[in-house]
Design a protein around this motif. Sequence first.
Motif, PDB file in Angstrom:
ATOM      1  N   UNK A 262     -75.848 -30.683  74.224  1.00 25.30           N
ATOM      2  CA  UNK A 262     -74.575 -30.156  73.696  1.00 25.30           C
ATOM      3  C   UNK A 262     -73.344 -30.748  74.369  1.00 25.30           C
ATOM      4  N   UNK A 263     -73.357 -30.947  75.699  1.00 23.22           N
ATOM      5  CA  UNK A 263     -72.150 -31.515  76.323  1.00 23.22           C
ATOM      6  C   UNK A 263     -71.797 -32.894  75.764  1.00 23.22           C
ATOM      7  N   UNK A 286     -62.762 -42.406  79.598  1.00 22.78           N
ATOM      8  CA  UNK A 286     -61.400 -41.895  79.772  1.00 22.78           C
ATOM      9  C   UNK A 286     -61.354 -40.383  79.626  1.00 22.78           C
ATOM     10  N   UNK A 287     -62.149 -39.863  78.697  1.00 19.85           N
ATOM     11  CA  UNK A 287     -62.194 -38.413  78.492  1.00 19.85           C
ATOM     12  C   UNK A 287     -62.824 -37.728  79.710  1.00 19.85           C
ATOM     13  N   UNK A 288     -63.901 -38.315  80.206  1.00 22.72           N
ATOM     14  CA  UNK A 288     -64.555 -37.741  81.392  1.00 22.72           C
ATOM     15  C   UNK A 288     -63.603 -37.716  82.587  1.00 22.72           C
ATOM     16  N   UNK A 291     -58.287 -38.351  81.018  1.00 23.01           N
ATOM     17  CA  UNK A 291     -57.092 -39.064  80.600  1.00 23.01           C
ATOM     18  C   UNK A 291     -57.140 -39.665  79.207  1.00 23.01           C
ATOM     19  N   UNK A 292     -58.043 -39.170  78.354  1.00 18.72           N
ATOM     20  CA  UNK A 292     -58.191 -39.815  77.043  1.00 18.72           C
ATOM     21  C   UNK A 292     -57.183 -39.235  76.045  1.00 18.72           C
ATOM     22  N   UNK A 293     -55.997 -39.753  76.074  1.00 20.49           N
ATOM     23  CA  UNK A 293     -54.989 -39.312  75.105  1.00 20.49           C
ATOM     24  C   UNK A 293     -54.416 -40.569  74.464  1.00 20.49           C
ATOM     25  N   UNK A 294     -54.615 -40.703  73.125  1.00 19.11           N
ATOM     26  CA  UNK A 294     -54.096 -41.891  72.456  1.00 19.11           C
ATOM     27  C   UNK A 294     -52.571 -41.800  72.387  1.00 19.11           C
ATOM     28  N   UNK A 295     -51.895 -42.869  72.860  1.00 19.33           N
ATOM     29  CA  UNK A 295     -50.437 -42.823  72.818  1.00 19.33           C
ATOM     30  C   UNK A 295     -49.954 -42.666  71.376  1.00 19.33           C
ATOM     31  N   UNK A 296     -48.870 -41.897  71.191  1.00 19.88           N
ATOM     32  CA  UNK A 296     -48.352 -41.651  69.848  1.00 19.88           C
ATOM     33  C   UNK A 296     -47.801 -42.950  69.288  1.00 19.88           C
TER      34      UNK A 296
END
Length: 296
Positions: A262-263, A286-288, A291-296
């Motif tokens: 599940x994780x 990046x998510x782990x 910091x996984x944020x796609x720049x706008x």
Amino acid sequence: MSAPRDRPVSVLGLGAMGRALAGALLAAGHPTTVWNRSPGPAVALAEAGADVAGSAAEATAAGELVVVCLLDDDVTRRVLEQAAPGLAGRTVVNLTNGTPEQARRLARWLVAQGARPVDGGIMAVPSMIGEPGAFVLYSGAQDAFLDWRDVLASFGDAHWLGTDPGQAAVHDLALLAAMYGMFGGFLHATAMIRAAGGPAGGFAPMATGWLTAMLGELPALAAAVDSGEHDADGSSLRMQAASFGNLLTASRDMGVDGGLMRPIRDLLDEAVARGHGDDGLSALVGLLRGGLVRPA
Ligand code: NDP
């Protein structure tokens, strides 16, 4: 400079791993003193030529190189404190599993005692010690490592990772994470096969072939993590999130608990929700790391 064969070494801790390490030192012809909290494990080593010390302090006094392999950091610290007066001038190689911070803390304390600290991570099970395929990671006091490298090679290939004492533990634990991920996946797969009425033994060769093929992906995956170029190469996170849902639904239908899997589904779903559906698996790092944020 490296240590000649006749310089004395000591091993503190004769559990399954400590016994294997002491055995390898004896087999390589090094004068070896051993100590263990309970006396039983020393008997066979004494028959193989080891001197048996009555205390940790006695063992430390006997060896210019002191190899420590105990249950955990807490035990290691308490045993070394008992031996503290004799640590000055010794090289202490701690092969007890621990965290990077524990390794750095112990190294600072050993330096304060006048010892040269090297921390290590053993990438082998006891039966592999001294055999091809075993390797041990080291970091800390480089002069001490170079001085004793040939003796340490009795355990397996010696990999030097630098003067930060925490690096051996970082790499040891990272390799364990990779190993447990693989074993966890295989155990889940085996539960599915058994639930479907098949033998795990018949499935193992198929899994081995598949995992071996997938291992070939690791260098490209690592390069993508380093570069930040998360090319999907035909296997997008969106596609993978969809099929991972099937894996969990089928497991539930067969009565197989999805707790190990599940994780990973959650990570895939979150990456897609954050706009990374067209990226490849490497984007999950990046998510782990938060910091996984796609720049706008
Ligand atoms: P064991 O459980 O077989 O041995 C534990 C050792 O710690 C024994 O010598 C035991 O002494 C000693 N010990 C435990 N508690 C105390 C205490 N309170 N005071 C003094 N001594 C104590 O573990 P292993 O030998 O397998 O593992 C040792 C280290 O090696 C661990 O950090 C482990 O993670 C690492 N390692 C082990 C591997 C493996 O496959 N076994 C693989 C890679 C690393 P006693 O005999 O008296 O109980």
